[in-house]
Write an enzyme that holds these catalytic residues in place. Structure first.
Site, short mmCIF file in Angstrom:
data_model
loop_
_atom_site.label_atom_id
_atom_site.label_comp_id
_atom_site.label_asym_id
_atom_site.label_seq_id
_atom_site.Cartn_x
_atom_site.Cartn_y
_atom_site.Cartn_z
N LYS B 5 0.83 -1.19 0.00
CA LYS B 5 0.00 0.00 0.00
C LYS B 5 0.87 1.24 0.00
CE LYS B 5 -1.27 1.68 4.26
NZ LYS B 5 -2.11 1.89 5.39
N GLY B 7 1.45 4.43 2.05
CA GLY B 7 1.14 5.08 3.33
C GLY B 7 1.31 6.58 3.20
N ARG B 11 5.99 4.22 0.06
CA ARG B 11 5.30 3.02 -0.41
C ARG B 11 5.79 1.81 0.38
NH1 ARG B 11 6.54 5.44 -5.67
NH2 ARG B 11 4.69 6.65 -6.22
N LYS B 25 9.99 -0.38 3.24
CA LYS B 25 9.34 0.93 3.22
C LYS B 25 10.22 1.86 2.41
CE LYS B 25 7.27 3.90 6.70
NZ LYS B 25 7.27 4.10 8.15
N ASP B 130 3.92 10.72 16.28
CA ASP B 130 2.73 10.56 15.44
C ASP B 130 1.85 9.45 16.00
OD1 ASP B 130 0.88 10.72 13.40
OD2 ASP B 130 2.11 9.66 11.93
#
Lengths: 348, 227
Positions: B5, B7, B11, B25, B130
């Site tokens: 996916k 994010g 990617r 990632k 986060d």
């Protein structure tokens, strides 16, 4: 069929708009422009609004070719904003409502921006980036409310730009942000500035103090540091400062919007609010959307910058879905969060 | 490589590193950003992510193991949790499957565990940066994937940093509260349960951190929001 007249006066613009079932009949506005280096103060802004509101209403009625009896509802900005300017809009709206015997409706300013953007662009359920002189929010709709996913934890992005424009003595005509944008187009060198993102939230006050020091080292607040510096500091041009400021803070805004898109699994973005008509911000957002197969919806200054039409439109939607307000409730409030409003007109 | 996916930051691919199935990632170049800013941010975040992973490991907090990083290719190779779902999904499932009262009991248990881990993070001066329910993974322990027994794994440490101060911890909590209120608005109790558990684990600065958190919150409320 709902025909609504809207009055907006929460900050330094006073605007009147008339809308009939999504058809724009009139949208007129006056801006209170202060001299370079000065911001707008509540009292003077209210005086400006007082001077122009009557002629704006007459002008709007004339453009729309309507009579007062054709109107179904009078809408005004209930908040958030500066109290004295807000009051001008509210008092005039109340008077018209009694005079013409038409129902009255108070509208949340932020909701006005969102609904205007949705109407003009046709975006159905976008992530909304609402950026203006007083607000910086990333908003998504869910379960009858516009929920705030990210926002500034101190000053708004427009406030940061306006204050920087004052420091370098840029003209406030037509708006400080517009003049920064024009200067930034001539900027070549990227100056490193703080970059502050906290999850889906951002912070601008540190960037502003940093760039203040760069623009005018003589006014550096930390006097102790100043004494230690003996070497000549590089002089930065206004163009480069404007360019770097825009690149940095817009990158932050695009980043938190992208984070909200991933978190909410959404593919559409709508930019509203005064800063939203900045073409560089729109361009950056468009590139981000393309890189993840999304779509950007943006609007021009007629609808982006505060206007009466957005209040008329949001009010018309509320009126259509059965919202009514008693005369006793027609007050104004300086703090009125976007997520306080129950969105009665959306069923998704 | 198979793309899983896209994010918020990059990617995600399914890859293999030294024979081990792993998650790759890639923080690809963001063309909207000035190239200098983009390079700086990307390097910072990859480093932050690897540093936080080892700090978590030392503190006994579950986070994906980093197998390999490549700053030039902008890639991190890390442990892959194929069976896991996000806390956001789990909360939504619990709410859909149970009555309001039962859901609150089940979620209280989850929130207590999450709050405890965040407390541990902060006690070790790791600021996540986060905290949202999308960044917390629920990894089932048993084979039948009923999510009755699970491990809680924190992910996405790209915005993390090391700081002892109460201010950053307070902001971290504020970000979490806001994310919970906007994402799970029908379950307003989630944050309170987390904070309750958090206070027991966040170390000796508990009072100062909570006071700072209230202060950060007040900053948001006091803002006038004009125009």
């Amino acid at each position: 069929m709902v025909c609504a007249l809207g009055i907006e006066g929460s900050a330094n613009k006073i605007g009147v708009g008339i809308i009939r079932d999504g058809e724009v009949l009139a949208n007129v506005r006056r801006t209170y422009v202060t001299p370079p280096g000065e911001g707008f103060l509540p009292k003077e802004t209210a005086a400006h609004h007082r001077d122009f509101i009557h002629q704006l209403i007459k002008q709007a009625l004339k453009e729309s070719q309507l009579q007062p009896k054709d109107l179904d509802v009078i809408c005004y900005t209930k908040g958030p904003g500066m109290a004295p300017p807000l009051l001008i809009g509210a008092i005039v709206a109340r008077t018209l409502s009694l005079l013409w015997e038409i129902p009255l409706l108070g509208v949340n300013h932020c909701i006005g921006h969102i609904e205007m953007g949705r109407l003009i662009t046709g975006a159905v359920n976008p992530i909304v980036l609402y950026v203006s002189g007083g607000n910086t929010q990333v908003i998504a709709y869910s379960n009858k409310r516009y929920r705030i996913f990210g926002e500034t934890i101190d000053i708004a992005v427009g406030n940061c730009l306006d204050r920087f424009a004052r420091i370098i003595k840029l003209s406030n005509d037509p708006s400080p942000g517009y003049n920064i944008e024009q200067l930034a187009k001539c900027g070549k060198n990227y100056i490193k500035l703080p970059y502050v993102v906290k999850g889906m939230d951002v912070s601008f006050s540190g960037i502003l103090s940093h760039i203040e020091d760069l623009a005018d080292p003589s006014k550096r607040r930390n006097k102790r540091k100043k004494a230690e510096i003996t070497v000549e500091e590089p002089e930065y041009t206004k163009e480069d400062l404007c360019y770097s400021l825009q690149e940095t803070i817009f990158a932050m805004l695009v980043e938190i919007t992208e984070r909200a898109m991933a978190h909410c699994e959404s593919n559409e973005v709508l930019i509203v609010g005064g800063v939203g008509c900045n073409e560089r911000l729109q361009e950056m957002m468009r590139i981000m959307c393309e890189e993840r197969g999304g779509k950007l919806f943006a609007i021009d200054e007629r609808y982006c910058i505060d206007n009466g039409l957005m209040i008329a439109h949001a009010g018309a939607e509320m009126f259509r879905s059965g919202t009514r307000m008693s005369f006793e409730d027609s007050f104004v409030t300086q703090r009125y969060r976007t997520d306080e409003v129950l969105v009665t007109w959306r069923d998704d | 490589m198979e793309i899983l996916k896209q994010g918020a930051e990059g990617r995600l691919y399914l890859g293999v590193f030294k024979g081990e199935k792993c998650l790759v990632k890639e923080r690809f170049i963001k063309h909207y950003r000035h190239p200098e800013l983009d390079t700086q941010i990307t390097r910072q975040r990859i480093k932050a992510e690897t540093k936080a992973a080892s700090r978590c490991q030392n503190a006994g907090i579950l986070a994906p193991r980093i197998l390999h990083t490549d700053l030039n290719e902008r890639k991190i190779y890390m442990e892959y949790f194929g069976e896991a779902i996000t806390a956001k999904e789990l909360i939504q499932r619990v709410v859909a499957d149970h009555s309001v009262e039962t859901a609150e009991i089940v979620l209280k248990n989850l929130c207590t565990q999450v709050g405890t881990i965040i407390g541990k993070l902060h006690a070790n001066n790791i600021i996540h940066g986060d905290l949202t329910t999308s960044n917390i993974l629920i990894n089932p322990k048993s084979e039948n994937k009923d999510f009755k027994e699970y491990d809680i794994v924190f992910i996405d440490f790209g915005l993390s940093h090391y700081n002892q101060g109460a201010e950053d911890k307070g902001v971290d909590l504020y970000v979490l509260e806001r994310a919970l209120l906007s994402t799970h608005s029908e379950q307003p109790y989630l944050f309170d349960y987390m904070l309750e558990a958090y206070r027991k684990k966040c170390g000796k600065d508990e009072g100062t951190i909570v006071a700072k958190f209230e202060e950060v919150r007040a900053r948001g409320r006091k803002r006038t929001m004009i125009g």
